[in-house]
Write a protein that holds these residues in place. Structure first.
Motif, short mmCIF file in Angstrom:
data_model
loop_
_atom_site.label_atom_id
_atom_site.label_comp_id
_atom_site.label_asym_id
_atom_site.label_seq_id
_atom_site.Cartn_x
_atom_site.Cartn_y
_atom_site.Cartn_z
N PHE B 69 35.47 37.55 37.79
CA PHE B 69 34.73 38.66 37.16
C PHE B 69 33.54 39.08 38.01
O PHE B 69 32.72 38.24 38.41
N LEU B 89 40.68 49.84 38.79
CA LEU B 89 40.00 48.69 38.21
C LEU B 89 40.48 48.35 36.80
O LEU B 89 40.76 49.23 35.99
N ALA B 90 40.53 47.04 36.51
CA ALA B 90 40.70 46.56 35.14
C ALA B 90 39.32 46.11 34.67
O ALA B 90 38.61 45.41 35.39
N VAL B 91 38.93 46.55 33.47
CA VAL B 91 37.56 46.32 33.00
C VAL B 91 37.57 45.49 31.72
O VAL B 91 38.27 45.81 30.76
N VAL B 92 36.79 44.41 31.75
CA VAL B 92 36.63 43.56 30.57
C VAL B 92 35.39 44.05 29.83
O VAL B 92 34.30 44.09 30.38
N THR B 93 35.59 44.42 28.56
CA THR B 93 34.46 44.94 27.77
C THR B 93 34.05 43.95 26.68
O THR B 93 32.96 44.06 26.14
N HIS B 94 34.97 43.01 26.35
CA HIS B 94 34.67 42.06 25.27
C HIS B 94 34.86 40.62 25.76
O HIS B 94 35.83 40.33 26.43
N VAL B 104 32.41 43.95 32.86
CA VAL B 104 32.68 43.34 34.15
C VAL B 104 34.06 43.77 34.61
O VAL B 104 34.95 44.01 33.80
N VAL B 106 37.57 43.02 36.81
CA VAL B 106 38.39 41.95 37.36
C VAL B 106 38.52 42.27 38.85
O VAL B 106 38.89 43.39 39.21
#
Lengths: 468, 468
Positions: B69, B89-94, B104, B106
Motif C-alpha cells: 500500500f 490504479l486500484a484504490v483502497v478506501t476502507h 491508499v 495498491v
C-alpha cells in the motif's frame, strides 16, 4: 562506549524496537501498520523460506499462486470465516479510474478463493489429495501494529489441501505441524516450541481443529509461531468441493490449511537476542562466518579473502568485510547487532603469528586460531552453537514454566512466564476470565506432551500465558 | 485421436489459450483481469526466479520488501509518473471497517515508496550505490486482460538503485540489462532477444532512458520481456534522495529501476510452443527428464525408479510417472503438452531387450537406448536441445525480420513480422502514424546491434512490429 541498545531487563519492548532499528532489520511503512523489510531482515526471511519450502515440497505439496483480490461475496459463504475477518479487511472500491460494481477485498487469507478453484479442479477420488501451497502477502488491518509481530500486511506461506476423508486430512494437517513446522522451528530456528491444540475460543475462523506451535520469548511471553488447521467439510460445503467415488457416490472433500509468516522473524529476535543484539542460529544464518579485516597490513587482505574462499569451499556461508575505512570497533558492534554466528578477525599482529581470532556470538568467546585450522574450528563452532542456542532457550522455558493447580495460581505465574494447569481447573469460563486479565490459553496438550484430538479429552493440560 | 489444441496456423491466440488450459498452467481469477497460476505454471516461474535471483545477487543487489500500500500522495510527487499510472490504479478506501482518512493505492510499481526510504537511508557517498531488489505482486488495472501477458495483478521483480552520478547509474542499468536479463533470456529461456532503447513515446513514466529486451513470438509479433530504466534525478528530486560528498557538498542521487515479470511465462509459451503444446528449454525446465512406466511388467517399476535416481545423481531434474492406472497414451499427450524436454519410456518389451526409449520433445525423435546409457544420452540431449530451441527461434526471427527503407514498407512488413527501418525514415511523426495502425516502435538499435545512448544518434535503426 555509548550504549547501543536499551537493556532487555530495563524495557523489553524498547529493546526489541532498538534491535530492529539498529540491526537495520525493518522500518515502519508510510501507511499505518505496514513495514519495510530491509536487506538484513529480508535475508533472514529468505533463509526461512528456503528451509520451509524444501520441507513443504518433501511433504508432497506444490506451489501455486492465487489472486490478491477476492470478491467480497466469497468471504460471506462461510459464516464463521466472514465473522472472524470482517473487522480486519482492506477493501478496494475503485479500479482503473472507476468505482467497481462489486468491491473486492485484499486477501486476509485464501481459503475462500482456493476453495472455489479446488471445486473446479477436483472431480474424482483420483484428484485427491490435492496439496497446494503459496508464498504471498496478505492484509489484516491492525489497530496496534508492531513490526514483524502484528502488521497490516505480512508475508507468509499458506498451504491448502483437500482430502477424501477426515482421517487423511487430519494426518496431513499433523504431518505439516510436525515434519515441516516443528522440525524447522526446533532444528533450524533453535526454538523449543510447545506443540498443542487451540481451544474452541482460539481456533481459526471456520476450523474444526487448530494446532499451534508456541515459543517462549525472552520476557516470558508466548508467541504463536505457526498454525495448522483441520477445516472439516466447512469450506468444502461452502464452495462445493466434491469428488466422485466409485463405491460411495459424490461426496464433499475434507480440507486443511496451515501457515507461518514473517512473524517468525520477530520470534527469532525475541527468543535468542541479548543486550548486544540479535543471535542468529547457525543453520538459519544467511551469513554464518563474517571474516573481518581488522586493519590494513602486509598480506592481511589476501589472508582474509583466502579464508572466505576456504570457508565457502567447506560449505560455510561466509562474507568478507574489508571496509578498513570504517573503524573496526564500529564494524564489530554492527556484526554483533546483526548476530552473525562467527566472526573471524584477521589483523596484522595475529597474522604475523600465523593466527586469526575466531569470535563466537553465542558466548562472546575469542579464540586465536592457526589460519590453517580456522575452517575446521568454524565448522565445529557452528554446530556447537546451534545446539547451545536451542538448549539455552529450552532451559529458559523450563525455568519460566510453572506447574500449578488452579486458575488463580496460573494467572499469577503468567505474570513472569507460562503456567501449566489442568484444563479441568480452567474450562471455558476460566478461559474467559483469564482473557479479561490479558492472559490466554496458548494451547492444550496431553500430559505426555502429545497433541489432543479434541478439547474434551481427559487429563489435558492447559498452557496459559501472556502473548504477542 | 481427438485434436488436443487448436493448431497455431489456424488461430494463434486460441492456441495460446488452449495450451494454458490443457497444460494446466493458469486459470482466470474471479476478479476480472486476475489469474490463478497453477502448479505447472508456477514451477516455471519459480525456476525463472531462481535463475534471475542468482544473477541479481551476483550483480551486487540485495533483496528487500516494501509495502503493498502506497499513500496516493506519493505518486503525485513525480508528475510524469502519476500521469502514466493514474488510469491503472486500484484504490483502497476502507480498512479495518472504516473509511480511510487518505485512500491508499495498491502499488503499480514501487519507485515512489522506495524513493522515500532511499532518502532516509542515504546520507553520504559511502552509502552509494544502494542496490535493492524485491520480488512482489503489483496491480495495474487491465481493460483487455490476457493470462500471463496482461493481467491486473502480476508477479515480478523490481530492482531500484541509487548512485552518485549519471555514469554509475547508466552503467548499472546496462549491467542488469545485459548480464542479468539478456544472459538469462538468451541462455536459459533460449529466446534470442533484441536489446535496444525505447523511443521517448514508449519510455517508462518518469525515466530518462528505457532499455528493452524484445522477443519474437511464433506469430511474428513482438513481446517486451523486460526493461531497465535510467530515472536520471527525477525521483531523487521528487523524494529528496541526497548524499554528501566531501568535495562537492550535498547532491541529488541518480536512480535506476528494472523489472521482469510473469509475462515471461507467456513469452516462453509463444516463443517455443508447437501444435502439441509447450516446449520448455532444458535449462529452465522444472522437470527435465520425465521417466514413464509404460505399463506394469517384471522389473519395470524398479528399473524406472532406478533411472530416476541415476538421472538425479547425474544432476538432472528427473520425475517418475508410474500412474499405470491411467492410459499411457493420455499420459504421453500430457507430457507433451507440458513440454518436458525428455521422456524416458520404460516398458516391458523394451526392457526385456535391455532398453528404454528416449523421446526428445524438441523434434519428437524416439531412440531405444541401453538402460546403462540413458543418463549419458539424456545429458547430451538436454544440452543439444537447449541449443536447438535457441537456434530455431533465431532462424524464425531472422526469416520474419525485413530490412526496409520507408515507413510504408515497415508497416507492410509488420503484418507478418518485424521491420528494421532507418529511424530517420520514421521519426516521431511516423511513429504516431504507425501507432494508429497498431504498429509500435519496439526499440532503436545501432547499426551494429549496440544499444543507443539517445534517440538522436546518427544512423539508428528502428524495429517496428505489432506487439503483445
Amino acid at each position: 562506549m555509548a550504549r547501543v541498545l536499551t537493556p532487555r531487563a530495563e524495557d523489553f519492548p524498547r529493546w526489541y524496537q532498538d534491535v530492529i532499528a539498529k540491526a537495520q532489520l525493518a522500518d515502519n511503512g508510510p501507511v499505518r501498520g505496514t513495514m519495510v523489510i530491509r536487506p538484513t531482515g529480508y535475508a533472514l526471511w529468505e533463509r526461512m523460506q528456503a528451509e520451509l519450502d524444501a520441507r513443504i515440497k518433501d511433504a508432497g505439496a506444490q506451489n501455486a499462486y492465487f489472486p490478491l483480490f477476492i470478491p467480497e461475496s466469497y468471504l460471506r459463504r462461510e459464516a464463521e470465516h466472514v465473522e472472524g475477518f470482517s473487522p480486519e479487511l482492506a477493501v478496494v472500491t475503485h479500479g482503473g479510474g472507476k468505482q467497481l460494481a462489486e468491491p473486492v477485498v485484499v486477501r486476509p487469507t485464501s481459503e475462500t478463493v482456493i476453495g472455489e478453484f479446488m471445486a473446479k479442479w477436483v472431480d474424482s477420488y483420483r484428484d485427491l489429495p490435492l496439496l497446494l501451497n503459496q508464498w504471498a502477502n496478505v492484509v489484516r488491518w491492525e489497530l496496534r501494529p508492531r513490526v514483524f509481530l502484528r502488521t497490516s500486511e505480512f508475508l507468509w506461506q499458506e498451504g491448502h489441501t483437500a482430502h477424501a476423508d477426515f482421517a487423511d486430512a487430519q494426518a496431513y494437517a499433523r504431518r505439516i505441524l510436525h515434519e515441516v513446522y516443528q522440525d524447522f522451528m526446533v532444528n533450524v530456528l533453535a526454538i523449543p516450541v510447545v506443540v498443542g491444540r487451540k481451544t474452541a475460543r482460539e481456533r481459526f475462523a471456520g476450523a474444526t481443529s487448530t494446532y499451534t506451535l508456541e515459543g517462549m520469548m525472552g520476557d516470558g511471553k508466548a508467541l504463536q509461531l505457526g498454525t495448522s488447521h483441520e477445516l472439516g467439510q466447512n469450506f468444502a460445503k461452502a464452495f462445493d468441493i466434491t469428488y466422485s467415488d466409485a463405491e460411495r457416490g459424490v461426496r464433499h472433500a475434507w480440507t486443511t490449511s496451515w501457515g507461518v509468516s514473517t512473524r517468525m522473524v520477530g520470534g527469532l529476535i525475541m527468543a535468542h537476542g541479548d543486550d548486544s543484539g540479535l543471535r542468529v542460529p547457525p543453520r538459519l544464518a544467511p551469513i554464518q562466518a563474517y571474516v573481518m579485516v581488522v586493519k590494513d597490513g602486509e598480506g592481511v587482505g589476501d589472508a582474509a579473502a583466502k579464508l572466505v574462499a576456504e570457508l565457502r569451499a567447506a560449505g560455510v556461508r561466509a562474507a568478507l568485510d574489508d571496509r578498513v575505512d570504517t573503524a573496526f570497533g564500529r564494524r564489530a558492534v554492527d556484526a554483533e547487532l546483526k548476530g552473525y554466528p562467527i566472526r573471524v578477525e584477521v589483523g596484522p599482529r595475529d597474522l604475523a603469528a600465523g593466527n586469526a581470532v575466531v569470535v563466537r556470538r553465542v558466548d562472546g568467546s575469542k579464540t586465536p586460531t592457526a589460519v590453517a585450522e580456522v575452517a575446521a574450528a568454524v565448522l565445529a563452532a557452528l554446530d556447537a552453537d546451534q545446539r547451545s542456542l536451542h538448549d539455552e532457550a529450552l532451559a529458559f522455558r523450563e525455568k519460566h514454566t510453572f506447574e500449578v493447580g488452579t486458575l488463580g495460581e496460573a494467572l499469577e505465574a503468567a505474570a513472569t512466564g507460562w503456567a501449566r494447569v489442568p484444563w479441568s481447573a480452567v474450562g471455558v469460563v476460566g478461559e474467559a476470565e483469564a482473557n479479561k486479565q490479558g492472559v490466554t490459553v496458548r494451547c492444550l496438550v496431553r500430559p505426555d506432551g502429545g497433541v489432543p484430538d479434541s478439547d474434551d479429552e481427559d487429563g489435558l493440560v492447559a498452557i496459559l500465558a501472556r502473548a504477542y
